[in-house]
Design a protein around this motif. Structure first.
Motif, PDB file in Angstrom:
ATOM      1  N   MET A 267      -8.957  81.001 -94.569  1.00 57.76           N
ATOM      2  CA  MET A 267      -9.986  81.590 -93.709  1.00 57.76           C
ATOM      3  C   MET A 267      -9.483  81.734 -92.276  1.00 57.76           C
ATOM      4  O   MET A 267      -9.762  82.735 -91.614  1.00 57.76           O
ATOM      5  CB  MET A 267     -11.263  80.736 -93.738  1.00 57.76           C
TER       6      MET A 267
ATOM      7  N   TYR B  34     -13.646  87.741-101.450  1.00 59.39           N
ATOM      8  CA  TYR B  34     -13.893  86.307-101.263  1.00 59.39           C
ATOM      9  C   TYR B  34     -15.166  86.137-100.419  1.00 59.39           C
ATOM     10  O   TYR B  34     -15.230  86.612 -99.289  1.00 59.39           O
ATOM     11  CB  TYR B  34     -12.686  85.639-100.616  1.00 59.39           C
TER      12      TYR B  34
ATOM     13  N   ASN C 198     -11.978  88.553-106.113  1.00 55.96           N
ATOM     14  CA  ASN C 198     -12.968  87.582-106.569  1.00 55.96           C
ATOM     15  C   ASN C 198     -14.340  88.205-106.754  1.00 55.96           C
ATOM     16  O   ASN C 198     -14.776  88.913-105.867  1.00 55.96           O
ATOM     17  CB  ASN C 198     -13.129  86.512-105.476  1.00 55.96           C
TER      18      ASN C 198
ATOM     19  N   ASP D 114      -5.449  90.857 -98.786  1.00 58.24           N
ATOM     20  CA  ASP D 114      -5.542  89.470 -99.258  1.00 58.24           C
ATOM     21  C   ASP D 114      -4.927  89.460-100.655  1.00 58.24           C
ATOM     22  O   ASP D 114      -5.519  89.943-101.623  1.00 58.24           O
ATOM     23  CB  ASP D 114      -7.013  89.023 -99.288  1.00 58.24           C
TER      24      ASP D 114
ATOM     25  N   MET E 214      -2.154  88.702 -96.405  1.00 52.16           N
ATOM     26  CA  MET E 214      -2.761  87.406 -96.134  1.00 52.16           C
ATOM     27  C   MET E 214      -2.816  86.614 -97.435  1.00 52.16           C
ATOM     28  O   MET E 214      -2.996  87.184 -98.526  1.00 52.16           O
ATOM     29  CB  MET E 214      -4.176  87.632 -95.582  1.00 52.16           C
TER      30      MET E 214
ATOM     31  N   SER F 217      -4.509  82.797 -99.007  1.00 47.83           N
ATOM     32  CA  SER F 217      -4.956  81.423 -98.987  1.00 47.83           C
ATOM     33  C   SER F 217      -3.826  80.654 -99.665  1.00 47.83           C
ATOM     34  O   SER F 217      -3.710  80.652-100.890  1.00 47.83           O
ATOM     35  CB  SER F 217      -6.275  81.239 -99.750  1.00 47.83           C
TER      36      SER F 217
ATOM     37  N   LYS G  90      -3.926  78.048-102.565  1.00 49.72           N
ATOM     38  CA  LYS G  90      -3.978  78.394-103.996  1.00 49.72           C
ATOM     39  C   LYS G  90      -2.571  78.364-104.602  1.00 49.72           C
ATOM     40  O   LYS G  90      -1.943  77.338-104.588  1.00 49.72           O
ATOM     41  CB  LYS G  90      -4.659  79.754-104.164  1.00 49.72           C
TER      42      LYS G  90
ATOM     43  N   LEU H   5      -8.753  77.665-106.869  1.00 48.81           N
ATOM     44  CA  LEU H   5      -7.935  78.318-107.894  1.00 48.81           C
ATOM     45  C   LEU H   5      -6.464  78.125-107.575  1.00 48.81           C
ATOM     46  O   LEU H   5      -6.107  77.680-106.486  1.00 48.81           O
ATOM     47  CB  LEU H   5      -8.281  79.819-107.958  1.00 48.81           C
TER      48      LEU H   5
HETATM   49  N1  PLP Z   1      -9.065  84.506-100.066  1.00 48.99           N
HETATM   50  C1  PLP Z   1      -9.256  84.228-101.357  1.00 48.99           C
HETATM   51  C2  PLP Z   1      -8.994  85.278-102.386  1.00 48.99           C
HETATM   52  C3  PLP Z   1      -9.702  82.954-101.734  1.00 48.99           C
HETATM   53  O1  PLP Z   1      -9.889  82.676-103.047  1.00 48.99           O
HETATM   54  C4  PLP Z   1      -9.953  81.979-100.735  1.00 48.99           C
HETATM   55  C5  PLP Z   1     -10.444  80.631-101.075  1.00 48.99           C
HETATM   56  O2  PLP Z   1     -11.025  80.386-102.096  1.00 48.99           O
HETATM   57  C6  PLP Z   1      -9.748  82.324 -99.405  1.00 48.99           C
HETATM   58  C7  PLP Z   1      -9.295  83.591 -99.106  1.00 48.99           C
HETATM   59  C8  PLP Z   1      -9.988  81.330 -98.313  1.00 48.99           C
HETATM   60  O3  PLP Z   1      -8.954  80.392 -98.281  1.00 48.99           O
HETATM   61  P1  PLP Z   1      -9.094  78.879 -97.770  1.00 48.99           P
HETATM   62  O4  PLP Z   1     -10.055  78.177 -98.682  1.00 48.99           O
HETATM   63  O5  PLP Z   1      -7.684  78.375 -97.835  1.00 48.99           O
HETATM   64  O6  PLP Z   1      -9.617  78.940 -96.367  1.00 48.99           O
END
Ligand code: PLP
Length: 373
Positions: free
Chosen positions: A74, A97, A142, A167, A187, A189, A192, A323
């Motif tokens: 995030m 997300y 997602n 993303d 980008m 996360s 994961k 995930l």
């Molecule tokens: N983008 C996707 C596709 C995600 O699944 C997530 C988290 O579940 C995020 C961004 C956010 O990441 P984080 O939880 O590391 O802040």
């Protein structure tokens, strides 16, 4: 890439010959007698040597000019939007997300249009040439694993004078390289797949060019203290050494499970880009190399109550959000996304780990049978 990641770029520590990089815990660095910083490090909030080692691996994996690591996915994503002028027009996917969608809509201060980015015409129609500054994609996204065309979006965004950021958390650099397809920013996360062991919260950005916009993002990270801590950066480096093997095995497991569950009459739908029945299958087959990822969702005939009941009966799958870890997770997704979510309430999201796919199939089969009314 697999070889370079396995060796974390072939790092050998000059002072000792250690193959594993040290964790640079320092918050500050010595200034030379001539008042300069000859080694390039000043203070731990803008920069850190262990973070830089993780960033070198990330830039290599994505084929980018540079990378930055952040304290979460995030914080990586929001830094991109915070580097835009206040009120700037951006286009983002309707299905994405959920926490980032919520932040964009409620808190970013930007003019955001949410569109179905899997429809190139809808994306083009949402662009305002000269005014739109950024297009955001998430693919597969997602929790329906909607696939968007990165190359087509890059062309349309650039024609309108906008940047394209992707993303790519679910695809990972093993299966898709957005920068090769024309994106300006990627980008992740890193919580994961990149880390892969469910023991770090982290985020990452990789750029095609180290330009003025990239410098603005670095400014946001430095000013707001969003850099990843050194110990987490160390764990992320360790995780990325096995990324290639994990992602390929998890993708193969997810495909086997998707095919298995597609035959079950008590599932209304199996959502996985690797199935020919998925709306994004043809595009995914072109855009993703080596697999369709480790994420799938199933819609349980009988609605939310039965979906939640099935999740209650699993023994091997773990009931948890997130995930990309080595342990398989199952989640009733609408429960976490809240009332403004487009997620169907009969949907269970499955993150396939490294257990035997046969064991995972048997466990969920038994849970579905136990949840029968
Ligand atoms: N983008 C996707 C596709 C995600 O699944 C997530 C988290 O579940 C995020 C961004 C956010 O990441 P984080 O939880 O590391 O802040």
């Amino acid at each position: 890439r697999r070889s370079r990641a396995a060796q974390a770029m072939g790092h050998v520590e000059p002072a000792t010959g250690a193959l594993v990089p040290p964790v640079h815990l320092t918050s500050t660095y010595e200034r030379a007698a001539d008042n300069s910083y000859p080694r390039g490090y000043v203070y731990g909030r803008p920069d850190n040597a262990t973070a830089r080692e993780a960033e070198a691996v990330l830039a290599m994996l994505e084929g980018g000019a540079a990378a930055m690591v952040f304290g979460s996915g995030m914080s990586a994503a929001t830094s991109v939007f915070q580097a835009l002028e206040p009120g700037a027009h951006v286009v983002a996917p309707t299905v994405m997300y959920w926490a980032l969608r919520h932040w964009l809509a409620q808190e970013s201060g930007l003019a955001v249009d949410f569109v179905d980015t899997s429809d190139p015409d809808a994306l083009r129609a949402a662009l305002r040439p000269g005014a739109t500054k950024l297009v955001w994609l998430e693919t597969p996204s997602n929790p329906l694993w909607t696939v968007s065309d990165i190359a087509a979006a890059a062309e349309a965004a650039h024609r309108a004078g906008a940047l394209l950021a992707v993303d790519s958390t679910v695809a990972t650099p093993i299966l898709t390289r957005p920068l090769d397809l024309g994106a300006d920013l990627v980008m992740h996360s890193a919580t994961k797949y990149l880390n892969g062991h469910s023991d770090v919260i982290a985020g990452a950005l990789v750029c095609a060019r180290q330009d003025a916009f990239w410098a603005r993002i670095a400014g946001v990270r430095a000013a707001q203290g969003k850099i990843l801590g050194p110990f987490e950066a160390f764990l992320l480096i360790r995780g990325m050494r096995t990324l290639d093997l994990r992602v390929r095995a998890q993708s193969a497991g997810a495909l086997a499970l998707a095919r298995h569950f597609a035959a079950r009459a008590d599932l209304a739908q199996v959502l996985y880009p690797g199935l020919a029945s998925h709306a994004g299958h043809a595009l995914a087959a072109r855009q993703m190399q080596g697999g369709f990822g480790g994420m799938l969702s199933v819609r349980v005939a009988g609605g939310a109550a039965r979906a939640i009941a099935a999740a209650a009966h699993v023994r091997l799958w773990k009931r948890a959000t997130s995930l990309g870890g080595v342990e398989s997770l199952i989640e009733h997704r609408a429960s976490i996304e809240g009332p403004d979510s487009p997620c169907p309430d009969d949907l269970l999201r499955l993150s396939v780990g490294l257990e035997s796919p046969d064991d995972l199939a048997r466990d969920l089969d038994a849970a579905l049978a136990a949840a029968r009314p």
